[in-house]
Write an enzyme that holds these catalytic residues in place. Sequence first.
Site, PDB file in Angstrom:
ATOM      1  N   ASP A  67       0.868  -1.176   0.000  1.00 21.79           N
ATOM      2  CA  ASP A  67       0.000   0.000   0.000  1.00 21.79           C
ATOM      3  C   ASP A  67       0.907   1.229   0.000  1.00 21.79           C
ATOM      4  O   ASP A  67       2.105   1.131   0.265  1.00 21.79           O
ATOM      5  CB  ASP A  67      -0.871  -0.007   1.267  1.00 21.79           C
ATOM      6  CG  ASP A  67      -1.799   1.202   1.360  1.00 21.79           C
ATOM      7  OD1 ASP A  67      -2.401   1.557   0.329  1.00 21.79           O
ATOM      8  OD2 ASP A  67      -1.917   1.796   2.444  1.00 21.79           O
ATOM      9  N   SER A  68       0.306   2.396  -0.257  1.00 20.58           N
ATOM     10  CA  SER A  68       1.073   3.641  -0.175  1.00 20.58           C
ATOM     11  C   SER A  68       1.504   3.932   1.259  1.00 20.58           C
ATOM     12  O   SER A  68       2.420   4.708   1.478  1.00 20.58           O
ATOM     13  CB  SER A  68       0.222   4.799  -0.689  1.00 20.58           C
ATOM     14  OG  SER A  68      -0.952   4.905   0.087  1.00 20.58           O
ATOM     15  N   CYS A  73      -4.264  -1.255  -2.102  1.00 18.98           N
ATOM     16  CA  CYS A  73      -4.369   0.198  -2.255  1.00 18.98           C
ATOM     17  C   CYS A  73      -5.275   0.411  -3.452  1.00 18.98           C
ATOM     18  O   CYS A  73      -4.985  -0.086  -4.548  1.00 18.98           O
ATOM     19  CB  CYS A  73      -2.976   0.775  -2.526  1.00 18.98           C
ATOM     20  SG  CYS A  73      -2.954   2.501  -3.047  1.00 18.98           S
ATOM     21  N   GLU A  86      -5.364   9.873   9.228  1.00 18.92           N
ATOM     22  CA  GLU A  86      -3.949   9.802   9.625  1.00 18.92           C
ATOM     23  C   GLU A  86      -3.638  10.742  10.788  1.00 18.92           C
ATOM     24  O   GLU A  86      -2.737  10.473  11.579  1.00 18.92           O
ATOM     25  CB  GLU A  86      -3.040  10.145   8.438  1.00 18.92           C
ATOM     26  CG  GLU A  86      -3.181   9.177   7.285  1.00 18.92           C
ATOM     27  CD  GLU A  86      -1.870   8.465   6.960  1.00 18.92           C
ATOM     28  OE1 GLU A  86      -0.818   8.916   7.412  1.00 18.92           O
ATOM     29  OE2 GLU A  86      -1.946   7.447   6.250  1.00 18.92           O
ATOM     30  N   CYS A 142     -11.148   3.222  -0.730  1.00 21.52           N
ATOM     31  CA  CYS A 142      -9.812   3.634  -0.264  1.00 21.52           C
ATOM     32  C   CYS A 142      -9.606   2.903   1.052  1.00 21.52           C
ATOM     33  O   CYS A 142     -10.516   2.872   1.886  1.00 21.52           O
ATOM     34  CB  CYS A 142      -9.758   5.149  -0.063  1.00 21.52           C
ATOM     35  SG  CYS A 142      -8.247   5.707   0.784  1.00 21.52           S
ATOM     36  N   HIS A 145      -8.152   3.544   3.669  1.00 22.96           N
ATOM     37  CA  HIS A 145      -8.268   4.303   4.923  1.00 22.96           C
ATOM     38  C   HIS A 145      -9.724   4.443   5.372  1.00 22.96           C
ATOM     39  O   HIS A 145      -9.994   4.660   6.545  1.00 22.96           O
ATOM     40  CB  HIS A 145      -7.732   5.730   4.742  1.00 22.96           C
ATOM     41  CG  HIS A 145      -6.260   5.867   4.892  1.00 22.96           C
ATOM     42  ND1 HIS A 145      -5.393   5.522   3.913  1.00 22.96           N
ATOM     43  CD2 HIS A 145      -5.497   6.307   5.924  1.00 22.96           C
ATOM     44  CE1 HIS A 145      -4.155   5.766   4.315  1.00 22.96           C
ATOM     45  NE2 HIS A 145      -4.191   6.231   5.534  1.00 22.96           N
TER      46      HIS A 145
END
Lengths: 272, 272
Positions: free
Chosen positions: B14-15, B77, B156, B188, B190
């Site tokens: 993932d990023s 991702c 985040e 996504c 997240h």
Amino acid sequence: MIHKDRTAPVGVFDSGVGGLTVAREIMRQLPDENIVYFGDTARVPYGSKSKNNIIRFSRQIIRFLETKSVKAIVIACNTASALALDVLKEESDIPVIGVITPGARAAVKETRSKKIGVVGTEATIRSHTYSKVITEMEPEASVIGKPCPLFVPLVEEGFAKHHVTDEIIEYYLKEMKHSDIDTMILGCTHYPLLRSRIMEYFGKDVHIVNPAYETAMDLKALLVGQDMDNDSGNLARYEFYVSDTAEKFKHFANSILPYNVETIQQINIEEY
Amino acid sequence: MIHKDRTAPVGVFDSGVGGLTVAREIMRQLPDENIVYFGDTARVPYGSKSKNNIIRFSRQIIRFLETKSVKAIVIACNTASALALDVLKEESDIPVIGVITPGARAAVKETRSKKIGVVGTEATIRSHTYSKVITEMEPEASVIGKPCPLFVPLVEEGFAKHHVTDEIIEYYLKEMKHSDIDTMILGCTHYPLLRSRIMEYFGKDVHIVNPAYETAMDLKALLVGQDMDNDSGNLARYEFYVSDTAEKFKHFANSILPYNVETIQQINIEEY
């Protein structure tokens, strides 16, 4: 190699678009200087990343700017200035200046109470570079730092004027508002774009410092001092390079700069 | 080279930290599989970056995972799945799966109205990959996409439970709420961390799909189908690699995963 060519450009770099607020100030105060701007949009943001990576990224960028025969380099990024300037200055034959010392000097000049606030990225605040530089200039000063990591995405995503931004300003800066600071440094090049909201929040008793103005003054002093300022009288040329697509950068650049940027070139910075 | 070694690990990348929500699901559904996880924390986020750079970044990561002799790769991702999966699949001898097809399949199974919403990064939504994949599965389906670029920084920076997050959810999703979708994909990795807030906002008439669950099912089908599932009966080993410092990643990982991650190794991904 010192470039004695006065017409050589000044290199200006940032993790992305924020440094354009510094470039704008250089254009205003030093209208004769040619500028090569680089925005590291492929690896933006820097503010949440480590010292080692920021030094490595900055070295690559300086190597790129050297291929453009720049005569001086301005690190128009607080995070890179805070974490990498000392190392880069030692390594480079070209003069390199950052935004921290100019910002600190402006704040020290301004403060009466000797209590100074600094807002910036996680990495900038954690480095305590502003504190160190300020107390070297004014040993009696005390500095309160506060990382505000959501400010950059709020600006980048166009929320600068949305009311949630006011709530997030309050969330981050409530304590600082109730401290006895009389001066606050906008220690991230994106933050000047929130300046009016932050000024409104603090009221007129707190002076807000944008280091861009003093940075351009420092650059001028450096160039004049080394007899390297451009006096050719030709129209200044501005070149823009990025490490990701130009599209979003262009949109942002055109909202910050006083003229429309037409050409932006994409390069692979990892090759430098 | 196909690894016929059943005990070889699965590579997951993932990023940054978001893909851990997918890794967590693989750990749950495939508890015998060893995992090598890579988070590109030096270049995070991907969602605002270009296709070319995301393909280049993903290639480097696959080359790194190959040095770990992985038997299959999961692109955990959405942005990299949306922009790079097709290219990477063609280039790689190891099976590569993404999160888009599993997420699309779950949504198509769920929807009655055949109106499906997708939220994701700028790059994911702009690519229209979810639309393409969904309408290939169900030609009568219509898909409404909406980029929500502030969701990742909100998660985040620990704002998932702050009330400004509700305001930003409303800002982005107001129109979608007043559309006739009955199913929405969290496109996504997240976003599952905002799932309860988003579910509350939409109410119980809209089914929220998290592609992580179906992605782990797809991985299981792939491994069993190719007779490559790990049946050694040994305790699974998990290895974590990042391209920036481990500190922040560790904190986040320990809040997502059901056990404490002790060792995280930093590598220079640009060398691959």
